[in-house]
Write a protein that holds these residues in place. Structure first.
Motif, PDB file in Angstrom:
ATOM      1  N   SER A  76       0.799  -1.209   0.000  1.00  0.00           N
ATOM      2  CA  SER A  76       0.000   0.000   0.000  1.00  0.00           C
ATOM      3  C   SER A  76       0.832   1.259   0.000  1.00  0.00           C
ATOM      4  CB  SER A  76      -0.909   0.002   1.232  1.00  0.00           C
ATOM      5  OG  SER A  76      -0.141  -0.106   2.399  1.00  0.00           O
ATOM      6  N   GLU A  87     -11.672  -0.210   0.093  1.00  0.00           N
ATOM      7  CA  GLU A  87     -11.678   0.795   1.157  1.00  0.00           C
ATOM      8  C   GLU A  87     -13.009   1.546   1.250  1.00  0.00           C
ATOM      9  OE1 GLU A  87      -7.223   2.504   1.733  1.00  0.00           O
ATOM     10  OE2 GLU A  87      -8.227   3.081  -0.125  1.00  0.00           O
ATOM     11  N   THR A  88     -13.802   1.543   0.191  1.00  0.00           N
ATOM     12  CA  THR A  88     -15.089   2.240   0.245  1.00  0.00           C
ATOM     13  C   THR A  88     -16.120   1.454   1.034  1.00  0.00           C
ATOM     14  OG1 THR A  88     -15.971   1.268  -1.808  1.00  0.00           O
ATOM     15  CG2 THR A  88     -14.605   3.254  -2.016  1.00  0.00           C
ATOM     16  N   THR A  94     -13.189   0.167   5.825  1.00  0.00           N
ATOM     17  CA  THR A  94     -12.152   1.175   6.048  1.00  0.00           C
ATOM     18  C   THR A  94     -10.870   0.483   6.512  1.00  0.00           C
ATOM     19  OG1 THR A  94     -12.700   1.544   8.368  1.00  0.00           O
ATOM     20  CG2 THR A  94     -13.923   2.831   6.728  1.00  0.00           C
ATOM     21  N   ASN A  95      -9.746   1.197   6.389  1.00  0.00           N
ATOM     22  CA  ASN A  95      -8.477   0.607   6.813  1.00  0.00           C
ATOM     23  C   ASN A  95      -8.479   0.284   8.304  1.00  0.00           C
ATOM     24  OD1 ASN A  95      -7.407   0.686   4.213  1.00  0.00           O
ATOM     25  ND2 ASN A  95      -6.635   2.767   4.483  1.00  0.00           N
ATOM     26  N   ALA A  99     -10.124  -3.062   8.646  1.00  0.00           N
ATOM     27  CA  ALA A  99      -9.598  -4.097   7.753  1.00  0.00           C
ATOM     28  C   ALA A  99      -9.105  -5.316   8.536  1.00  0.00           C
ATOM     29  CB  ALA A  99      -8.451  -3.525   6.928  1.00  0.00           C
ATOM     30  N   ARG A 129      -4.057   1.126  -6.975  1.00  0.00           N
ATOM     31  CA  ARG A 129      -4.069   2.342  -6.165  1.00  0.00           C
ATOM     32  C   ARG A 129      -3.474   3.519  -6.927  1.00  0.00           C
ATOM     33  NH1 ARG A 129      -4.589   2.266  -0.672  1.00  0.00           N
ATOM     34  NH2 ARG A 129      -2.899   3.786  -0.386  1.00  0.00           N
ATOM     35  N   LYS A 159      -9.717   2.671  -4.878  1.00  0.00           N
ATOM     36  CA  LYS A 159      -9.747   2.741  -3.422  1.00  0.00           C
ATOM     37  C   LYS A 159      -9.604   1.324  -2.848  1.00  0.00           C
ATOM     38  CE  LYS A 159     -10.410   7.196  -3.326  1.00  0.00           C
ATOM     39  NZ  LYS A 159      -9.347   8.106  -2.827  1.00  0.00           N
ATOM     40  N   ASN A 190      -6.789  -1.545  -0.800  1.00  0.00           N
ATOM     41  CA  ASN A 190      -5.613  -1.620   0.042  1.00  0.00           C
ATOM     42  C   ASN A 190      -5.347  -3.080   0.396  1.00  0.00           C
ATOM     43  OD1 ASN A 190      -3.387  -0.704   1.471  1.00  0.00           O
ATOM     44  ND2 ASN A 190      -4.541   0.860   2.586  1.00  0.00           N
TER      45      ASN A 190
END
Length: 364
Positions: free
Chosen positions: A5, A151-152, A155-156, A159, A255, A260, A262
């Motif tokens: 990432s 990611e949409t 979220t990180n 994750a 990316r 979006k 990761n």
């Protein structure tokens, strides 16, 4: 291949996995196996790899500079496979000169006498790390098999931190996509890690246990499959799935093109590919010259590492890399305790039987 990432250098837009630069000389299609004909021997070299953004990056950083330096014209094809290499060798109509295959496939090809010995009078081994040099090929590339997410949707901060979370249906009520080509996939290792097996006990693989884990969490009806490295990017960006296995370089390329997505290197699996020359290749000397360039040209090697976030078997290139990039490469010491190293020997000895069992499990 490991796709991290970290924000790496530019990549040309290539989520449309068919485009090639003019160097390629032909479109990437599933039936493309032949090189251009009529050229003098060793004035061209036909290379076959996996396509998509990876082929585009390989062209920019390696093949274009090699063509300029050597005067040898590369043609780059997609849809590499051991089966096609074997068919060409056995028919006596060898169209490929340099072929990318997985480490287990390399071992199988050596056993079946399908490969030319590498000429280390043409290929200097000064730039090769010790693990990379082999009699019939070079393990030129190291990459990570990783868990990736949209990611949409996730979220990180939400994750998965490990494979048990990745497969936990209560945590993520979504379908997952997994890579079903076991010669290149580490999904069975991922399932065992999800079941609590530590790194040093993964091999020999308990295949039945891994399949039971996949059947139970998230369940076979919640699994989609992909058979090409571009597919998980398409599945994630189209919202068909929110979680997928992938390779670190594929996620980085996506990316860079604005997707979006990761991934995490935690519990990733380190593996590698070989380049080999099929027995009877028409331009094997040109292929060896290309391998020499790939293994020893520091500028080209560093450009490849930067744009892909993969580790090329080119030691001089490492001195050209900023530390923040070197620290994210698959072979970085900073990742050593976070990742599993794939056992190529086990896979070489057990690939066919394991593939058969996996296909029967899928169909049952």
């Amino acid at each position: 291949m490991t796709q991290n990432s970290s924000p790496l250098v530019n990549r040309r837009s290539l989520l449309k996995a068919a485009a090639l630069t003019p160097l390629a000389g032909m479109a990437l299609t599933s039936c493309s196996t032949k090189s251009s004909t009529g050229a003098p021997a060793n004035s061209t070299v036909t290379v076959t790899s996996y396509g998509g953004s990876y082929n585009d990056q390989f062209t920019q950083t390696i093949l274009d500079p090699f063509a300029k330096q050597s005067g040898i014209k590369p043609t780059l094809l997609a849809n590499t496979s051991l089966a096609a290499l074997k068919a060409q060798v056995q028919s006596g109509d060898v169209q490929w000169d340099l072929v990318e295959i997985t480490a287990p496939e390399y071992e199988a090809a050596v056993k079946e006498d399908l490969l030319e010995k590498f000429d280390y009078d043409i290929i200097s081994d000064k730039g090769l790390p010790g693990y990379a040099k082999a009699e019939y090929g070079i393990k030129y590339l190291s990459f990570l098999f990783v868990m990736a997410w949209d990611e949409t949707v996730i979220t990180n901060g939400q994750a998965p931190a490990d494979w048990s979370q990745f497969f936990d249906q209560n945590r993520y009520d979504t379908k997952r996509s997994i890579y079903n080509q076991l010669s290149d996939s580490s999904v069975l290792e991922a399932a065992l890690m999800a079941d609590g097996v530590p790194f040093d006990q993964i091999y020999p693989l308990d295949v039945d246990r891994a399949l039971r884990v996949l059947a139970a969490t998230p369940g076979k009806d919640r699994l989609l499959y992909h058979a090409a490295n571009q597919e998980p990017i398409q599945q994630l960006t189209s919202r068909e799935v929110s979680l997928s296995t992938s390779f670190n370089n594929r996620i980085n390329a996506a990316r860079a093109d604005g997707a979006k997505l990761n991934f995490s290197p935690q519990n990733a699996v380190l593996a590698g590919d070989y380049f080999v020359v099929p027995k009877g290749a028409k331009n094997k000397e040109a292929a060896f010259k290309l391998m020499n360039f790939m293994s020893n040209d520091a500028e080209a090697g560093a450009a490849f590492d930067k744009v892909t976030n993969l580790t090329l078997a080119n030691t001089p290139a490492l001195s050209k890399l900023p530390q923040e990039i070197a620290d994210t490469l698959p072979t970085s010491p900073k990742l050593a305790d976070k990742i599993l190293v794939r056992d190529d020997k086990w896979w070489a000895e057990n690939l066919k039987a394991t593939e058969q069992k996996f296909k029967l499990w899928q169909a049952s």
